[in-house]
Design an enzyme around this catalytic site. Structure first.
Site, PDB file in Angstrom:
ATOM      1  N   PRO A   3       0.820  -1.225   0.000  1.00 16.82           N
ATOM      2  CA  PRO A   3       0.000   0.000   0.000  1.00 16.82           C
ATOM      3  C   PRO A   3       0.852   1.273   0.000  1.00 16.82           C
ATOM      4  O   PRO A   3       0.335   2.346  -0.270  1.00 16.82           O
ATOM      5  CB  PRO A   3      -0.802  -0.111   1.304  1.00 16.82           C
ATOM      6  CG  PRO A   3      -0.731  -1.547   1.695  1.00 16.82           C
ATOM      7  CD  PRO A   3       0.570  -2.055   1.187  1.00 16.82           C
ATOM      8  N   GLU A  10       2.053  -8.177   8.227  1.00 19.64           N
ATOM      9  CA  GLU A  10       2.246  -6.718   8.219  1.00 19.64           C
ATOM     10  C   GLU A  10       3.251  -6.303   7.147  1.00 19.64           C
ATOM     11  O   GLU A  10       3.638  -5.137   7.083  1.00 19.64           O
ATOM     12  CB  GLU A  10       2.722  -6.230   9.591  1.00 19.64           C
ATOM     13  CG  GLU A  10       1.893  -6.732  10.766  1.00 19.64           C
ATOM     14  CD  GLU A  10       0.403  -6.523  10.561  1.00 19.64           C
ATOM     15  OE1 GLU A  10       0.004  -5.396  10.238  1.00 19.64           O
ATOM     16  OE2 GLU A  10      -0.359  -7.507  10.710  1.00 19.64           O
ATOM     17  N   ASP A  70      -7.740   0.773 -25.381  1.00 18.28           N
ATOM     18  CA  ASP A  70      -8.239   0.571 -24.031  1.00 18.28           C
ATOM     19  C   ASP A  70      -8.604   1.893 -23.375  1.00 18.28           C
ATOM     20  O   ASP A  70      -7.990   2.917 -23.639  1.00 18.28           O
ATOM     21  CB  ASP A  70      -7.175  -0.094 -23.150  1.00 18.28           C
ATOM     22  CG  ASP A  70      -7.261  -1.601 -23.189  1.00 18.28           C
ATOM     23  OD1 ASP A  70      -8.056  -2.124 -23.992  1.00 18.28           O
ATOM     24  OD2 ASP A  70      -6.522  -2.247 -22.440  1.00 18.28           O
TER      25      ASP A  70
HETATM   26  N1  4FD Z   1      -2.618  -1.514  -2.339  1.00 23.94           N
HETATM   27  C1  4FD Z   1      -1.682  -3.614  -1.584  1.00 23.94           C
HETATM   28  C2  4FD Z   1      -0.624  -4.506  -1.619  1.00 23.94           C
HETATM   29  C3  4FD Z   1      -0.510  -5.481  -0.648  1.00 23.94           C
HETATM   30  C4  4FD Z   1      -1.466  -5.536   0.363  1.00 23.94           C
HETATM   31  C5  4FD Z   1       0.737  -6.229   2.393  1.00 23.94           C
HETATM   32  C6  4FD Z   1       2.555  -4.469   3.510  1.00 23.94           C
HETATM   33  C7  4FD Z   1       0.389  -5.511   3.516  1.00 23.94           C
HETATM   34  C8  4FD Z   1      -2.609  -3.737  -0.570  1.00 23.94           C
HETATM   35  C9  4FD Z   1       2.878  -5.179   2.365  1.00 23.94           C
HETATM   36  C10 4FD Z   1       1.304  -4.636   4.091  1.00 23.94           C
HETATM   37  C11 4FD Z   1       1.975  -6.055   1.796  1.00 23.94           C
HETATM   38  C12 4FD Z   1      -1.836  -2.546  -2.602  1.00 23.94           C
HETATM   39  C13 4FD Z   1      -0.251  -7.168   1.771  1.00 23.94           C
HETATM   40  N2  4FD Z   1      -2.507  -4.669   0.356  1.00 23.94           N
HETATM   41  N3  4FD Z   1      -1.439  -6.440   1.384  1.00 23.94           N
HETATM   42  O1  4FD Z   1      -1.204  -2.638  -3.647  1.00 23.94           O
END
Ligand code: 4FD
Length: 224
Positions: A88, A115, A167
């Site tokens: 994220p 995490e 697209d």
């Molecule tokens: N928004 C995304 C990617 C992975 C994820 C995770 C740290 C959590 C959302 C690293 C915390 C990976 C995204 C796994 N959630 N969850 O691209």
């Protein structure tokens, strides 16, 4: 183009390996997807790859050693691979970024669970952190599959006669509406112009719809 995926859930990738655009790219030898079970790089008999966070708090953190060993192993085969961590905190995946990533011969995708990974992996081993959007999902695998699909579509031969140039987002705008048979269903008519056979008028109508649609549904895009 080659994708190497580091994951605790390699079986999830059958979703794109077995069906659809990516599967066809693999059959045509334009793409390959290699999954790596991170537990195979664990150094203990329980095959653990995570531990409690320093400083306390909830959840578990993925350890440096297994991830670093796995990346080293991949780099023995593909020295020039670009290592991408799905999180994220990453750069937002857009049409533009998908196109940029499609120029690499090889991407290694690191999928986090819990995490996420020890920060020292991000500092030392990761070339780019990418996010598929501002929300959290339970693991990086679905994000990696979204990336693989969107990047693969930007390789012209993968889509074949379909056309990613048309697209939605290729021009920074939304798509025009699409219709197919029948001409009328439940009193809903296909717009007359599409039945007219007059291609210049059809093109003009579609161009208008693109602007109208974008203005109506995505003002953030329309105002650029
Ligand atoms: N928004 C995304 C990617 C992975 C994820 C995770 C740290 C959590 C959302 C690293 C915390 C990976 C995204 C796994 N959630 N969850 O691209």
């Amino acid at each position: 183009m080659r994708f190497d995926v580091i994951t605790l859930f390699p079986d999830m990738f059958s979703a794109i390996k077995d069906e659809g655009v990516v599967a066809r790219g693999i059959k045509k030898s334009l793409l390959s997807i290699h999954t790596w079970q991170l537990r195979d790089f664990s150094d203990n008999k329980y095959r653990n790859v995570d531990d409690k966070p320093y400083g306390g708090g909830a959840g578990m953190v993925m350890q440096v050693k297994p991830i670093r060993s796995c990346i080293e192993k991949i780099k023995q085969k593909v020295p020039n691979t670009q290592v991408v961590y799905l999180s994220p905190q990453g750069r937002k995946l857009t049409h533009q970024l998908a196109t940029e990533l499609s120029k690499f011969e090889s991407l290694t995708l690191l999928c986090g669970r819990y995490e996420g990974v020890d920060e020292r992996i991000i500092e030392h081993d990761v070339d780019m952190e990418v996010s598929i959007g501002d929300y959290v999902i339970s693991g990086g695998e679905l994000a990696a599959m979204v990336l693989i699909d969107s990047v693969s579509r930007q390789i012209p031969a993968v889509l074949g006669n379909q056309d990613s140039l048309n697209d939605s987002f290729a021009n920074g705008l939304l798509d025009y509406p699409h219709y197919t048979r029948p001409e009328v269903i439940d009193n809903q008519q296909v717009p007359e112009v599409l039945l007219s056979g007059h291609q210049a008028n059809i093109d003009q109508w579609r161009a208008q719809q693109v602007l109208k649609n974008t203005q109506l549904k995505r003002q953030d895009l329309a105002s650029k």
